[in-house]
Design an enzyme around this catalytic site. Sequence first.
Site, mmCIF file in Angstrom:
data_model
loop_
_atom_site.group_PDB
_atom_site.id
_atom_site.type_symbol
_atom_site.label_atom_id
_atom_site.label_comp_id
_atom_site.label_asym_id
_atom_site.label_seq_id
_atom_site.Cartn_x
_atom_site.Cartn_y
_atom_site.Cartn_z
ATOM 1 N N ARG A 60 14.980 36.551 -24.301
ATOM 2 C CA ARG A 60 14.373 37.669 -25.033
ATOM 3 C C ARG A 60 15.033 37.862 -26.393
ATOM 4 O O ARG A 60 14.370 38.061 -27.412
ATOM 5 C CB ARG A 60 14.490 38.956 -24.210
ATOM 6 C CG ARG A 60 13.594 38.989 -23.010
ATOM 7 C CD ARG A 60 13.971 40.101 -22.050
ATOM 8 N NE ARG A 60 13.146 39.982 -20.842
ATOM 9 C CZ ARG A 60 13.534 40.319 -19.631
ATOM 10 N NH1 ARG A 60 14.750 40.814 -19.434
ATOM 11 N NH2 ARG A 60 12.734 40.176 -18.599
ATOM 12 N N PHE A 117 5.669 35.625 -23.039
ATOM 13 C CA PHE A 117 6.928 34.897 -22.824
ATOM 14 C C PHE A 117 8.075 35.826 -22.440
ATOM 15 O O PHE A 117 8.138 36.965 -22.896
ATOM 16 C CB PHE A 117 7.343 34.219 -24.137
ATOM 17 C CG PHE A 117 6.874 32.798 -24.316
ATOM 18 C CD1 PHE A 117 6.424 32.027 -23.266
ATOM 19 C CD2 PHE A 117 6.920 32.218 -25.575
ATOM 20 C CE1 PHE A 117 6.013 30.722 -23.448
ATOM 21 C CE2 PHE A 117 6.512 30.904 -25.782
ATOM 22 C CZ PHE A 117 6.051 30.153 -24.713
ATOM 23 N N GLU A 118 9.031 35.282 -21.683
ATOM 24 C CA GLU A 118 10.321 35.946 -21.412
ATOM 25 C C GLU A 118 10.157 37.344 -20.813
ATOM 26 O O GLU A 118 10.921 38.259 -21.102
ATOM 27 C CB GLU A 118 11.168 36.038 -22.697
ATOM 28 C CG GLU A 118 11.283 34.756 -23.495
ATOM 29 C CD GLU A 118 12.043 33.652 -22.742
ATOM 30 O OE1 GLU A 118 12.557 33.927 -21.655
ATOM 31 O OE2 GLU A 118 12.101 32.531 -23.261
ATOM 32 N N GLY A 119 9.168 37.494 -19.961
ATOM 33 C CA GLY A 119 8.863 38.809 -19.405
ATOM 34 C C GLY A 119 7.864 39.512 -20.303
ATOM 35 O O GLY A 119 8.075 39.638 -21.508
#
Length: 592
Positions: free
Chosen positions: A265, A403-405
């Site tokens: 993140r 992406f990334e959560g």
Amino acid sequence: MSERKLLKSGEFLVNEIDANDIFIPEEFNEEQRMIAQTCRDFMDAEVFPKLDDIDKGDRELMKSILQKSGELGMLGIAVPEQYNGFGQDFVTQMLVAETTGAGYSFSVAYMCHCGIGTMPILYYGNEEQRQKYVARLATGELIGAYCLTEPGAGSDANSGKTTAKLSEDGKYYILNGQKMWITNAGFADTQVVFAKVENDRVLSAFIVESSWPGVVIGPDEHKMGIKGSSTAQIYYNDVKVPVENMLGRRGEGFRIALSILHMGRMKLGANVIGAAKETITQSVQYANERKQFNTKIANFGAIKHKLAEMVIRTYAHESAIYRVSKDIDDLIEKYKSEGCEYGRAAIDAISHYAVEDAILKVNGSEMLDFVVDEGVQIHGGMGYSAEMNVERGYRDSRINRIFEGTNEINRLLVIDTAIKRSLKGEYDLMGPAEQLYNNLDGIVAENGSNDYYEQKMQTIRNFKKIAMLGIYGASKAFGKAFAAEQEVQNNISNIIMDLYVAESLALRVKKLENMGKQNIDIYKDIVDVFVYDAAGRIRKNAMDAVNSFAAEPELSKLGNAVDRLCKVAPVNVKEARRRIADKLIEDNQYKF
């Protein structure tokens, strides 16, 4: 030189620091600038001329470009020297992430390899695993991937069904399952794979080699954007994974996955800056060339508004990114001085700043979406043509909010993590919040100073009070059910994100002026417009939250308090934006 003051994650809600205690991009040293220039030169030579070929999804082409970047040392920026890397600090890693962020699909493949493809083994692997894999990942001899998501397990990663069963002779784990949306799948040599051992409740992690029998790579997905990034499903059919390839301890996989997501993140938050600056440069250059009604479109007020707002949001986000990057570096050094080895010190420091990680992922991805959208609009019909890079940038940007959560998950993390950290005693949030809430009639907005920066900081302190009122009021009204009130949590998270970015921006510009920066008034214009606009957004989010949990007479008191706390000095935003745009137009590229 006195030691920098270091705030804990989320502590900015109740405390503040001096401008001298933050790091700003203008402080990059010569070595950092040279590393960034090397990355930029590489992209000019190897990436930008091949964008159309890359977007055709040629797996071997992308792998060859990654390997060439490895020959230059670009894949080992974050890797210690004993594993063939450069061992650069976190600020430098973020600068490289920013610089390569302008590289469209290459950026995705590169960041996946350097981050989630390599770092889990560096941070959680034993010495033998690091020597065997990290030392070769750092040079490009091996290319890495990260395999967490499954068809039925996206945001709820721990619900994955992939299994690992110990063989009868105890030498292997027999891996069975399926992963999807795996970046670099088509050409990766190593995979960090998450699976549950036997009937374990939580995941474990394994290093899997793509060439092993039973590993089956599916065809690349057809995607909206990042078309040059190999994204495929991977199937595991009785794959024999040597027991020594378990990463970390049994059952530690979920922790590894969450920690690596924090890192991802944060680096995505830097990555989008490079893409935004590239889009702004493309947009102003087009605006300076395109003529309508016998004049360049850059001369039109509506276009200047767009260009200026693109700059404001990018510059503000960049201010927040490098502020927390230096905080992470300082915390890494603190952990190392306490005896923690480098890998754990690094990932624990990154994970500590979970509130800021989530803020910067959401803010950065939404900032870039705004910038590329306006970039297409400035290009008009040409912006919709595949001939122009802004079209590619527009499509490529959209994935960053997933992406990334997802941004929905990360918004919830902002407030949830801030509250949990305070309840653990890392700082007192609820105490001051309760005092404020119990004295609604006595809340007075701080805005009486004549000093420019003190006036801005007083306004931001008022924003913090609004966040505290929202957190305490919603917690009091909903109790344990607050966890299910996601709309209200989102409102408060939006307030927190705005005030953190506003504070970072104001501190950066104050430090710039302290350093003797010329033409500082343009940067004050950026602060003025951002804080003025943030006040409007914060008021809207605050009232949406308050209307959701309060009843009369408390509702009116809260509304009045919010109105007082959101009051900001008048700003001629039209003229401020025109001055910002005029500098951009004169420079003909992003040079803020």
